[in-house]
Design an enzyme around this catalytic site. Structure first.
Site, short mmCIF file in Angstrom:
data_model
loop_
_atom_site.label_atom_id
_atom_site.label_comp_id
_atom_site.label_asym_id
_atom_site.label_seq_id
_atom_site.Cartn_x
_atom_site.Cartn_y
_atom_site.Cartn_z
N PRO A 1 4.29 -22.93 -6.02
CA PRO A 1 4.65 -21.69 -5.32
C PRO A 1 5.48 -21.94 -4.07
O PRO A 1 6.11 -21.02 -3.55
CB PRO A 1 3.30 -21.06 -4.98
CG PRO A 1 2.29 -22.13 -5.13
CD PRO A 1 2.85 -23.14 -6.07
N GLU B 1 -5.68 -25.91 -6.36
CA GLU B 1 -4.86 -25.53 -5.20
C GLU B 1 -3.60 -26.38 -5.10
O GLU B 1 -2.87 -26.30 -4.12
CB GLU B 1 -5.69 -25.70 -3.91
CG GLU B 1 -6.89 -24.78 -3.82
CD GLU B 1 -6.51 -23.32 -3.98
OE1 GLU B 1 -7.14 -22.63 -4.80
OE2 GLU B 1 -5.55 -22.86 -3.31
N ARG C 1 18.18 -23.16 -23.53
CA ARG C 1 19.23 -22.21 -23.96
C ARG C 1 20.62 -22.74 -23.63
O ARG C 1 21.60 -22.39 -24.28
CB ARG C 1 19.06 -20.86 -23.26
CG ARG C 1 17.92 -20.03 -23.68
CD ARG C 1 17.96 -18.67 -22.99
NE ARG C 1 19.01 -17.81 -23.52
CZ ARG C 1 20.11 -17.48 -22.87
NH1 ARG C 1 20.36 -18.01 -21.69
NH2 ARG C 1 21.01 -16.69 -23.41
N ASP D 1 25.69 -14.42 -19.97
CA ASP D 1 24.34 -14.11 -19.49
C ASP D 1 24.37 -13.42 -18.14
O ASP D 1 25.28 -13.63 -17.33
CB ASP D 1 23.58 -15.44 -19.27
CG ASP D 1 22.83 -15.84 -20.50
OD1 ASP D 1 22.35 -16.97 -20.55
OD2 ASP D 1 22.74 -15.01 -21.42
N1 LIG Z 1 6.34 -22.51 -10.22
C1 LIG Z 1 5.47 -21.88 -9.78
C2 LIG Z 1 4.49 -21.01 -9.24
C3 LIG Z 1 3.11 -21.15 -9.05
C4 LIG Z 1 2.22 -22.32 -9.27
C5 LIG Z 1 2.73 -23.50 -9.78
C6 LIG Z 1 1.91 -24.61 -9.90
C7 LIG Z 1 0.57 -24.54 -9.51
C8 LIG Z 1 -0.48 -25.47 -9.45
C9 LIG Z 1 -1.61 -24.82 -8.96
N2 LIG Z 1 -1.25 -23.54 -8.70
C10 LIG Z 1 -2.17 -22.54 -8.15
C11 LIG Z 1 -1.93 -22.35 -6.68
C12 LIG Z 1 -1.46 -23.36 -5.89
C13 LIG Z 1 -1.26 -23.13 -4.53
N3 LIG Z 1 -1.55 -21.93 -3.98
C14 LIG Z 1 -2.01 -20.95 -4.75
C15 LIG Z 1 -2.22 -21.12 -6.11
C16 LIG Z 1 0.05 -23.33 -9.02
C17 LIG Z 1 0.88 -22.22 -8.90
N4 LIG Z 1 2.64 -20.00 -8.54
N5 LIG Z 1 3.67 -19.14 -8.40
C18 LIG Z 1 4.81 -19.71 -8.81
N6 LIG Z 1 6.07 -19.13 -8.79
#
Ligand SMILES: N#Cc1c(-c2ccc3ccn(Cc4ccncc4)c3c2)n[nH]c1N
Length: 241
Positions: free
Chosen positions: A91, A118, A156, A171
């Site tokens: 994230p 996490e 793609r 696209d």
């Molecule tokens: N790409 C992407 C992502 C993720 C994502 C990706 C990998 C992981 C591993 C663990 N978590 C859960 C988590 C971790 C930290 N903070 C909150 C939740 C993930 C989320 N969430 N949103 C996105 N756009």
């Protein structure tokens, strides 16, 4: 393209056996290898997570299994001097865009690290990650779904995957705009008719209509893309969108 995916939920990636990516694999365009991270965990319980230093909710993925996994996978390329580009969906990553997909489509070997809990211990990310990518401003429970998204967008763009090469160059986002609306038969559906220009056979007029619709839609829904276009035009001295 070779793709290795490390995850504690290999079954989550089974959609990669279907449709566009599945066909690319069957045709040898894509070579996907799934790995269960637990096979590298060094304790009898095969543990991959532990409590976070400093306290706080949830668990953090331990460095040891990831270090062992990535060391072994990277060694697969040692004999012929190949080194993978290691991608970590997160994230807190850089936004994934069509341009980013095009960049990754040129890479011969990708390794995706699917975190859970996490996240992955920061020392693993610091040492191993070439790319930390986010697919959007919302929170998922792990990296598997993001890996599916990234891999479909990249696949793609691989030569020979999409029959009509034009449908990739046309696209959304490729030219910085959202695509124009699309229609197919019948010409009238209920009280709605296909725009006459699309049935006129006048390809110049159709092109103008599609460009106008793309600009209208983009201005309405994604003004940020237009601003980016205008800035790029200003930077290279050409006219705006
Ligand atoms: N790409 C992407 C992502 C993720 C994502 C990706 C990998 C992981 C591993 C663990 N978590 C859960 C988590 C971790 C930290 N903070 C909150 C939740 C993930 C989320 N969430 N949103 C996105 N756009």
């Amino acid at each position: 393209m070779r793709v290795d995916i490390v995850t504690i939920f290999p079954d989550y990636l089974s959609p990669l056996e279907l449709s566009l990516v599945g066909r690319a694999r069957a045709r040898g365009i894509l070579d996907v290898h799934l790995h269960d991270l637990r096979q590298w965990a060094d304790d009898v319980h095969r543990s991959v997570d532990d409590a976070p230093y400093g306290g706080g909710p949830g668990m953090v993925m331990r460095p040891q299994p990831w270090w062992a996994a990535l060391t072994e996978i990277r060694a697969l390329g040692a004999a012929d001097g190949r080194r993978p580009r290691i991608v970590v969906p997160t994230p807190v990553g850089r936004p994934f865009t069509q341009a980013y997909a095009a960049d990754l489509a040129d890479v011969p070997w990708l390794v995706f690290c699917c975190g859970r809990y996490e996240g992955i211990d920061a020392r693993v990310i610091d040492e191993w990650a070439d790319d930390e990518i986010s697919i959007g401003d919302y929170v998922l429970a792990g990296g598997e779904v993001a890996t599916l998204v990234i891999l479909e967008a990249v696949t793609r763009l691989l030569p020979g995957v999409v029959g009509n090469a034009e449908s990739v160059t046309d696209d959304s986002f490729t030219d910085g705009l959202l695509e124009a609306p699309v229609y197919t038969r019948p010409a009238v559906w209920g009280d709605r008719e296909v725009p006459a220009v699309l049935r006129s056979g006048d390809h110049a007029a159709i092109g103008r209509w599609r460009r106008a619709e793309a600009l209208r839609r983009t201005a309405q829904r994604r003004p940020d893309l237009l601003a980016r276009q205008d800035q790029a035009a200003a930077d290279d001295g050409s006219g705006g969108a």
